[in-house]
Design a protein around this motif. Structure first.
Motif, short mmCIF file in Angstrom:
data_model
loop_
_atom_site.label_atom_id
_atom_site.label_comp_id
_atom_site.label_asym_id
_atom_site.label_seq_id
_atom_site.Cartn_x
_atom_site.Cartn_y
_atom_site.Cartn_z
N UNK A 228 -32.41 21.93 24.28
CA UNK A 228 -32.62 20.99 25.39
C UNK A 228 -31.58 19.88 25.33
N UNK A 229 -31.36 19.35 24.12
CA UNK A 229 -30.36 18.29 23.99
C UNK A 229 -28.98 18.81 24.39
N UNK A 230 -28.61 20.00 23.90
CA UNK A 230 -27.28 20.53 24.18
C UNK A 230 -27.10 20.86 25.66
N UNK A 231 -28.11 21.43 26.28
CA UNK A 231 -27.93 21.85 27.67
C UNK A 231 -28.22 20.74 28.67
N UNK A 232 -29.17 19.88 28.38
CA UNK A 232 -29.50 18.83 29.35
C UNK A 232 -28.86 17.48 29.01
N UNK A 233 -28.33 17.37 27.80
CA UNK A 233 -27.62 16.14 27.42
C UNK A 233 -28.53 14.93 27.31
N UNK A 234 -29.76 15.15 26.90
CA UNK A 234 -30.67 14.01 26.79
C UNK A 234 -30.60 13.41 25.39
N UNK A 235 -30.87 12.13 25.31
CA UNK A 235 -31.02 11.49 24.00
C UNK A 235 -32.43 11.82 23.52
N UNK A 236 -32.54 12.19 22.25
CA UNK A 236 -33.86 12.58 21.75
C UNK A 236 -34.22 11.69 20.55
N UNK A 237 -35.36 11.05 20.64
CA UNK A 237 -35.85 10.23 19.53
C UNK A 237 -37.12 10.90 18.99
#
Lengths: 252, 350
Positions: free
Chosen positions: A191-200
């Motif tokens: 999800x981080x790689x494809x959507x480029x979201x910051x994840x905490x």
């Protein structure tokens, strides 16, 4: 008070967290950068989840500030804070799916509230989000009818419903078997790689931390402040604080 | 605990010891603590291996960082040793006053939030799920009909019986049908419906919302920027506002029927009863009960939702929330009814 770092997505400055007038963490200063997977770790009861609740506005800091994109989030007036909250997606430790709604309705609710999309478009997005987390075909199930791992994934789908800039995950692997937990880790990375979201992520599961964290913040219960911040592998080998090394090496 | 006299080392004689349960290690732990406090040594040599290792495990200090006591941000004046402070009457009174103040604050805060949400609803700007209102109306309305029928029918019977007993002595039994119908419409119908809704609906609301606190469903609304008061509390208030006047009418009807059943068996015919009731009861009497029912609906919904929304996050806390919702709801009903009695009397409004 130090200024927020210019290119940081979330900046925390001199944050003190308290319950009933008793400080549980003091003087926290750290930045979370765009598209990184940032882990908040520490022993049980050190205040990891409390820190997360501060970051998402469920609790007010006793003192200090939290900035989102350089704007003060923690002191923002109600309506502005609500607008800023729309950039967040939150997956709670228990999943916190609305039990009276089906999975599809759970994911659709934020879309219905905050977008002008028609019912058919919302339906499409809901099916897509549930498919992303491997729950295609479970749209009409109620939370009570699915397993713990599926609840976590459905909760992740709901957190992603509004395409948030930041995803907050509270103990995503807690209560899951090792394989399901690993699959969830992979999903978070994808999800981080494809959507480029910051994840905490708040967690104390070492395997997950090594597998997915770009940087990790260790909350030291002994000193009630941040014990170390950096890539978990580096912290394990070179952290100055012995408690950080013990934690990351699972030593007594 | 026996006196250990002047012994410095305590040894055991375990000959003849067969099986043992947890009471032996529990006793040994107490003994160990007593010995440590008095500077004596406990020699566990003669104990069976498994008992000795259990004792060692129980007395071992965990090898982890000790959690320091949290700093007091806003120090409270200390009055000597904490253990003694908690025993003092002044301290307990103080704690009680502070906690009362806090709960008042919470109550006022919640009243404010409900008023704002109702204001938004009236202006058509409330963000809520009206679809849920229908489910809630069904749960608190039709499902409550059997119990309301029974209770109000019996209330009518009791009122009529008492009225007939008294009035018969002065030969004024023809006043009883009017008395029963007036009492039902002005007081008892709405009060009975209210008490039943406190027991059925306010507790259900408190339990539902309290459980949603436990599972963090309420927090999930907050982080979406959706007000839980608008989304969860407002539909419940609207549902009760819709249902309560109808249930009051229903309770009035069954109460009067109950009264007529008794009166007609004690010398006044059904036709006479009908005439007397129609002559006594005015639309004003009916309206006074219905007006109360709207206010009662607000109070019951508020009590249930308030207790649910401030519930703690454990199963016991949810149980307490449900209990206190019923108690708070009934108390508020009685207080409000007394206030209405005074207002109606002073203003001669109804």
């Amino acid at each position: 008070m130090p200024m927020p770092t210019a290119n940081a997505h979330i900046s925390v400055r001199d944050l003190t967290m308290a319950y009933d007038g008793r400080a549980i963490m003091e003087g926290l200063n750290f930045d979370i950068f765009r598209k990184e997977i940032f882990v908040i770790m520490g022993g049980s009861g050190c205040g990891k989840s409390t820190l997360l609740r501060h970051l998402i506005g469920l609790q007010q800091p006793a003192s200090g500030e939290i900035h989102l994109n350089g704007k003060n989030f923690s002191d923002a007036p109600g309506r502005m804070q609500e607008a800023m909250l729309r950039h967040f997606g939150v997956m709670f430790q228990s999943g916190a799916l609305w039990s009276s709604l089906t999975l599809a309705e759970n994911v659709a609710l934020p879309l219905r509230e905050y977008t002008r999309l028609g019912a058919a478009e919302i339906n499409e997005i809901v099916r897509y989000k549930l498919a992303l987390v491997g729950l295609a075909g479970f749209e009409d199930y109620y939370p009570a009818q699915i397993s713990g791992g599926m609840i976590k994934r459905a909760s992740l789908a709901r957190a992603m419903a509004l395409d948030p800039q930041v995803l907050f995950l509270d103990e995503p692997g807690a209560g899951l078997d090792p394989v399901t937990s690993r699959l969830l880790d992979d999903l978070i990375l994808q999800i981080r790689d494809s959507l480029g979201e910051t994840v905490v992520i708040v967690t104390h599961e070492l395997e997950s931390i090594y597998a997915i964290a770009d940087r990790a913040l260790f909350l030291d219960v002994a000193t009630r402040t941040a014990g170390a911040l950096g890539p978990p592998g580096e912290l394990r080998d070179h952290a100055g604080n012995p408690r950080v090394r013990q934690f990351l090496r699972r030593q007594i | 605990m026996p006196s250990l006299a002047a012994a410095t080392v305590v040894r055991f004689d375990c000959t003849g010891l067969g099986r043992c349960d947890s009471s032996l290690p529990a006793f040994l732990l107490e003994l160990y603590r007593l010995c440590s406090a008095q500077g004596r040594t406990l020699d566990s040599e003669a104990l069976p291996d498994e008992v000795a290792s259990l004792l060692a495990l129980a007395v071992a200090r965990p090898k982890r960082a000790e959690v320091p006591a949290a700093t007091q941000l806003a120090p409270i004046a200390t009055l000597g040793e904490p253990g003694h402070v908690e025993d003092r009457v002044a301290y307990r009174v103080g704690v009680c006053v502070v906690s009362c103040g806090k709960s008042w604050n919470k109550a006022l805060d919640f009243i404010g939030q409900v008023v704002i949400a109702l204001g938004k609803f009236v202006c058509g700007r409330a963000r809520t799920r009206f679809g849920e209102c229908w489910q809630l109306i069904r749960a608190c309305g039709p499902d409550a009909l059997p119990i309301i029928s029974l209770v109000s029918f019996l209330t009518g019977i009791i009122l009529a019986y008492l009225g007939m007993l008294q009035m018969r002595q002065i030969g004024a039994t023809t006043f009883v049908p009017g008395f029963v119908s007036l009492t039902m419409m002005r007081e008892m119908g709405v009060l009975m419906a209210g008490v039943i809704l406190c027991g059925r609906t306010a507790t259900a609301y408190a339990a539902q919302l309290g459980n949603m606190q436990v599972t963090e469903e309420v927090a999930a609304f907050r982080v979406l920027g959706i007000s839980p008061v608008e989304y969860l509390v407002l539909p419940r208030i609207i549902a009760l506002l819709c249902v309560m006047p109808l249930l009051t009418l229903y309770a009035n009807f069954f109460g009067v029927i109950g009264g007529v059943v008794v009166i007609s068996n004690m010398g006044v015919s059904v036709e006479q009863c009908y005439d007397l009731i129609v002559r006594t009861v005015t639309p004003h009497n009916l309206a006074s009960g219905l007006f109360k029912s709207v206010v009662f609906a607000l109070l019951i919904a508020w009590a249930g939702c308030f207790r649910g929304m401030v519930s703690g996050k454990s199963s016991q806390a949810v149980g307490n929330a449900a209990t206190s919702a019923a108690v708070l709801g009934i108390t508020l009903l009685v207080i409000a009814d007394a206030v209405f009695a005074v207002i109606y009397n002073v203003t001669n409004f109804f």
